[in-house]
Design a protein around this motif. Structure first.
Motif, PDB file in Angstrom:
ATOM      1  N   GLY A 807      -9.055   3.083  -1.620  1.00 29.87           N
ATOM      2  CA  GLY A 807      -8.318   2.475  -0.797  1.00 29.87           C
ATOM      3  C   GLY A 807      -6.763   2.780  -0.845  1.00 29.87           C
ATOM      4  O   GLY A 807      -6.041   2.889  -0.023  1.00 29.87           O
ATOM      5  N   ARG A 808      -6.257   3.042  -2.128  1.00 30.21           N
ATOM      6  CA  ARG A 808      -4.987   3.257  -2.595  1.00 30.21           C
ATOM      7  C   ARG A 808      -4.748   4.685  -1.931  1.00 30.21           C
ATOM      8  O   ARG A 808      -3.848   5.035  -1.412  1.00 30.21           O
ATOM      9  CB  ARG A 808      -4.696   3.089  -4.157  1.00 30.21           C
ATOM     10  CG  ARG A 808      -4.523   1.684  -4.671  1.00 30.21           C
ATOM     11  CD  ARG A 808      -4.422   1.642  -6.237  1.00 30.21           C
ATOM     12  NE  ARG A 808      -3.030   2.360  -6.312  1.00 30.21           N
ATOM     13  CZ  ARG A 808      -2.109   1.787  -6.263  1.00 30.21           C
ATOM     14  NH1 ARG A 808      -1.925   0.478  -6.056  1.00 30.21           N
ATOM     15  NH2 ARG A 808      -0.845   2.327  -6.608  1.00 30.21           N
ATOM     16  N   LYS A 809      -5.710   5.543  -2.324  1.00 31.69           N
ATOM     17  CA  LYS A 809      -5.591   6.974  -1.649  1.00 31.69           C
ATOM     18  C   LYS A 809      -5.489   6.829  -0.034  1.00 31.69           C
ATOM     19  O   LYS A 809      -4.808   7.746   0.505  1.00 31.69           O
ATOM     20  CB  LYS A 809      -6.710   7.891  -2.193  1.00 31.69           C
ATOM     21  CG  LYS A 809      -6.832   7.967  -3.551  1.00 31.69           C
ATOM     22  CD  LYS A 809      -5.511   8.641  -4.057  1.00 31.69           C
ATOM     23  CE  LYS A 809      -5.654   8.998  -5.547  1.00 31.69           C
ATOM     24  NZ  LYS A 809      -4.526   9.859  -6.101  1.00 31.69           N
ATOM     25  N   TRP A 810      -6.314   6.088   0.444  1.00 30.83           N
ATOM     26  CA  TRP A 810      -6.335   5.873   2.071  1.00 30.83           C
ATOM     27  C   TRP A 810      -5.113   5.386   2.453  1.00 30.83           C
ATOM     28  O   TRP A 810      -4.714   5.884   3.550  1.00 30.83           O
ATOM     29  CB  TRP A 810      -7.510   5.025   2.514  1.00 30.83           C
ATOM     30  CG  TRP A 810      -7.653   4.941   3.800  1.00 30.83           C
ATOM     31  CD1 TRP A 810      -7.893   5.977   4.649  1.00 30.83           C
ATOM     32  CD2 TRP A 810      -7.724   3.702   4.784  1.00 30.83           C
ATOM     33  NE1 TRP A 810      -8.023   5.605   5.746  1.00 30.83           N
ATOM     34  CE2 TRP A 810      -7.744   4.262   5.933  1.00 30.83           C
ATOM     35  CE3 TRP A 810      -7.525   2.441   4.268  1.00 30.83           C
ATOM     36  CZ2 TRP A 810      -7.966   3.259   7.107  1.00 30.83           C
ATOM     37  CZ3 TRP A 810      -7.555   1.524   5.401  1.00 30.83           C
ATOM     38  CH2 TRP A 810      -7.626   1.939   6.773  1.00 30.83           C
ATOM     39  N   VAL A 811      -4.416   4.676   1.887  1.00 35.21           N
ATOM     40  CA  VAL A 811      -3.120   4.104   2.312  1.00 35.21           C
ATOM     41  C   VAL A 811      -1.815   5.067   1.743  1.00 35.21           C
ATOM     42  O   VAL A 811      -0.709   4.507   1.695  1.00 35.21           O
ATOM     43  CB  VAL A 811      -2.794   2.871   2.216  1.00 35.21           C
ATOM     44  CG1 VAL A 811      -3.807   2.098   3.145  1.00 35.21           C
ATOM     45  CG2 VAL A 811      -2.871   2.375   0.802  1.00 35.21           C
TER      46      VAL A 811
END
Length: 814
Positions: A807-811
């Motif tokens: 999730g952190r990579k996605w945002v």
């Protein structure tokens, strides 16, 4: 797979079929004793995760920020929960796979290379999964064990691996006379069964096939509560130990037999039964048993021979005493040959047949047995207070016995007039004659005597007679004094029962004695040629009016007949009426009443004579007879194999039966000779001089190696008389394992039929895994499962961590 089974697998409960109840709890003391701290810590960690993402994570996507904050909070709360050590108490219904035992024959007969037909060889190659060109390479024809190993290792449809799918397999090897040894199923840390590793542990070094003893060992050491069956791989040529059929019934599981070796082959074998003692010029019978396989319809000639064993360096040639032609029809034929010995001494009787063309094993076509011909007699001493009925009838029986006669029966009758005792040679004048006369007796019968009439010298000599010289003692309880008179004397410990000196005859009601199962092992308790006749003979004894009660049976004694209802002092052990016990080198038989003469009631002396005759012969023939007990040569066995060592023991006493010391011997040792067998039919026997040194007082021992097969003799010169004493033994180059060429299909099928199993051979073994009928057993159990150590907890932690990272990579958060 149902939901309960799936949930059980996630918790590590592989055998769970149903989950009845689940109770969560915490194992960590701080969380269990103060759960508020767990709640407070969880709220704090969740708030901290939200604060980090709301205030310190630079992103304009508010939904993503709150989602990541929720994942982080869930992860931290889960880790805190793991620190609290959550556990589940699960009540489950488990499925237990039944056990299956595999028992493999490791005896020498499994190394036999059979002469098989072409069709049999093709069938075994197909069963082993081998083509004609890929059969195992051996120096010659593959053995029975080679074929078994190949079948157990076949790569496709392996029978061991298929059995493992349904059962908990355990494997054992029986290659000795007293039990089994377990085999490893796999090597290393791999829990799966490894056929190659099992096969690598199979050997063929056993001297005997003791299948019954192997099953008894399994029943003693292993639990049979959840065993689907026992699979036995063997040729089933049982030749040692207890009956396999009886042992299989006691084991209580289905036996599946897998026969190895051919069921049919050309073979002829001879066995011989000879009485251990013969009387000169008296007619006796020698019985030969002829076994045949594949020779029905043929005729063979059985020849009988006798050969004297003399003190000379070479023995006289064997003399033919007769021959009989026999038509082979049944598997076992019996021939009796009358024999009248004309000379005294030791001799070898033998029976032999010519080898048949095509026989696999020819070594078993001859059998021989050693016996002793006497012109002497057995010496009995009956000690009694007064001429009771038992004394009268025993005297009459042995006066007419050809091995005892009037010269062999002597008595001390306490109530007899001293003048009669002095004038009649039937009577002894004293209970303590010179030692040279007393120890020459072969059996002593002690009747109803008061303690005051039993001199200390008689008691001491009787105890020494039994303990040191292997003498036989029969104690017959009477109604006047009873065996309690022996309490406190040196004879009290000899008895197989513990007597009470104050006990009186118990005559409250009449009773019939009850024979025990152990009575079948004693020949004097078998009064007839069949079980039915034996029962009829003992029934003829009728009801007894009394017996002498005892405190208890001694631990090493055997009860042969007991009272049907009365118990010993412990309230559990039946009162022994007839019992036997070995004491030292001798044997003592106790009879708790003196009315065995009632066996004569309907059939005259037939069964009465049989009882006393077999009892006296058992006790007398277990040791050297008469004065020969003074100087005895023995070997530890009667038969050896090449390269064995023979233990020779000499029991040496002087003329008064006192130990012969080495100071009384030249050079402190006994002179001896080992007479070797001839190397061929025209050779003379060789003689090797030996010396036998003292082992302890009166006992001399030596060990000698033997290498060649044949009949050996040890001759030791008696330093008192100058006469030689001898012992003989046989060295065989062919073991008992190689005396039968075929497998015993009758025993294999009998074991399977008696226990509800099935019988196979190597060509039909492939059907075994599908035909063993066994259902898994279920049981209810309570399991405490630590959740942090389950796949469920691992997947949850790793999933939350990976979810937050993705999730952190996605945002685009660092």
């Amino acid at each position: 797979m149902n939901v309960s089974s799936l949930f059980g697998r996630l918790l590590g409960l592989e055998q769970a079929e149903a989950i009845q109840r689940v109770e969560p709890s915490l194992a960590a003391p701080w969380a269990r004793e103060a759960p508020a701290w767990l709640v407070f810590g969880g709220i704090t960690l969740a708030a901290l995760a939200v604060a980090v993402y709301v205030r310190y994570q630079p992103t304009r996507r508010h939904r993503a920020r709150w989602t990541l904050a929720t994942v982080r909070a869930s992860l931290l709360v889960l880790l805190l929960l793991i620190l609290a050590e959550p556990v589940l108490t699960v009540r489950t219904v488990n499925r237990l796979r039944p056990a299956l035992w595999l028992l493999v024959d490791g005896s020498e007969s499994m190394s036999i290379s059979d002469d098989l037909t072409e069709g049999d060889r093709r069938g075994l190659a197909e069963a082993a999964g081998l083509g004609p060109a890929s059969q195992p390479k051996h120096a010659g024809t593959p053995s029975r064990m080679d074929y078994l190993k190949a079948v157990l290792q076949r790569s496709d449809r392996n029978v061991l691996q298929r059995l493992e799918e349904r059962f908990r397999v355990r494997t054992f090897l029986f290659d000795r006379a007293d039990g089994v040894r377990g085999l490893e199923l796999s090597s290393g840390n791999d829990p799966r069964i490894n056929p190659a590793h099992i096969v690598s542990q199979l050997t063929t070094v056993g001297d005997v096939t003791a299948l019954g003893a192997a099953m008894e060992d399994l029943s003693r050491r292993q639990s049979t509560s959840n065993v689907a069956g026992l699979v036995v791989f063997s040729d089933f040529n049982q030749n040692s130990g207890p009956s396999p059929l009886d042992a299989a019934r006691r084991l209580g599981v289905s036996v599946y037999t897998v026969g190895v070796g051919p069921p049919v082959a050309l073979d002829l074998a001879v066995d011989l039964q000879v009485p251990p003692l013969l009387k000169k010029d008296e007619r006796s019978s020698v019985t030969a048993t002829v076994r045949q396989d594949g020779l029905a319809g043929q005729s063979v000639m059985v020849r009988f021979f006798s050969q004297e064993l003399t003190a000379a360096d070479s023995d006289p040639p064997a003399i033919e005493i007769g021959q009989r032609a026999i038509d082979l029809q049944d598997a076992v034929e019996t021939i009796e040959m009358p024999y009248v010995p004309t000379t005294t001494g030791r001799c070898v009787l033998s029976a032999e047949t010519d080898a048949i063309e095509g026989e696999v094993v020819a070594e078993n076509n001859r059998a021989s047995r050693e016996t002793t011909v006497r012109d002497d007699y057995l010496r009995l001493l009956y000690v009694e207070y007064e001429p009771a009925w038992e004394w009268r009838f025993v005297k009459e029986v042995f006066h007419r016995d050809k091995l005892v006669g009037q010269r062999g029966f002597r008595t001390f009758l306490r109530s007899a007039d001293p003048r009669v005792r002095a004038a009649n040679e039937l009577f002894l004048t004293t209970l303590t004659p010179p030692r040279s006369e007393f120890f020459a007796h072969d059996v002593i019968i002690l009747g109803d005597m008061p303690a005051s009439a039993l001199s200390p010298g008689f008691c001491r000599m009787t105890r020494e007679y039994v303990d040191q010289f292997g003498g036989g003692l029969v104690v017959v309880a009477g109604s006047r004094y009873g065996p309690g008179e022996l309490a406190g004397t040196p004879l009290g410990d000899l008895l197989p029962v513990k007597v009470d000196q104050h006990a009186r005859p118990r005559d409250r009601q009449q009773f019939k004695i009850q024979r025990t199962a152990d009575a079948a092992q004693y020949d004097f308790m078998q009064l007839g040629t069949s079980d039915a006749e034996n029962a009829k003979a003992w029934e003829n004894l009728g009801e007894l009016a009394w017996y002498q009660p005892v405190e208890h049976l001694r631990p090493l004694a055997t009860a042969l007949a007991v009272h049907p209802t009365d118990k010993c002092a412990d309230g559990q052990q039946p009162q022994p009426i007839i019992a036997a016990q070995y004491y030292g080198r001798g044997e003592v038989v106790y009879i708790g009443f003196n009315e065995l003469w009632r066996l004569r009631k309907m059939y005259g002396e037939q069964y009465y004579r049989q009882f006393w005759g077999q009892l006296i012969h058992r006790l007398a023939l277990r040791h050297a007879l008469g004065s020969q007990k003074r100087f005895v040569v023995r070997t530890d066995r009667k038969q050896y194999r090449a390269d064995d060592h023979v233990m020779v023991t000499v029991e040496a006493y002087d003329a008064d039966f006192r130990p012969l010391g080495e100071e009384e011997l030249p050079d402190g040792k006994l002179e001896a000779e080992l007479i070797l067998p001839p190397r061929n039919s025209i050779d003379e026997s060789g003689v090797r001089p030996l010396t036998v040194g003292q082992f302890r007082e009166g006992i001399y021992e030596t060990r000698i190696p033997v290498f060649a097969g044949g009949e050996y003799r040890i001759r030791v010169r008696d330093p008192i008389t100058g006469e030689p004493a001898e012992a003989s033994f046989r060295v065989v180059s062919t073991s008992v394992e190689r005396q039968r060429a075929v497998r015993d299909t009758a025993l294999a099928e009998g074991l399977a039929g008696a226990t509800g199993g099935r019988s196979y051979d190597l060509t039909t073994l492939d059907r075994l895994p599908d035909e063993i009928g066994a259902s898994a057993r279920t049981e209810t159990s309570v399991e405490v499962v630590p959740l942090w150590n389950t796949w469920l907890a691992f997947v949850a932690v790793v999933g939350l961590m990976m979810g937050e990272w993705l999730g952190r990579k996605w945002v685009n958060l660092p």
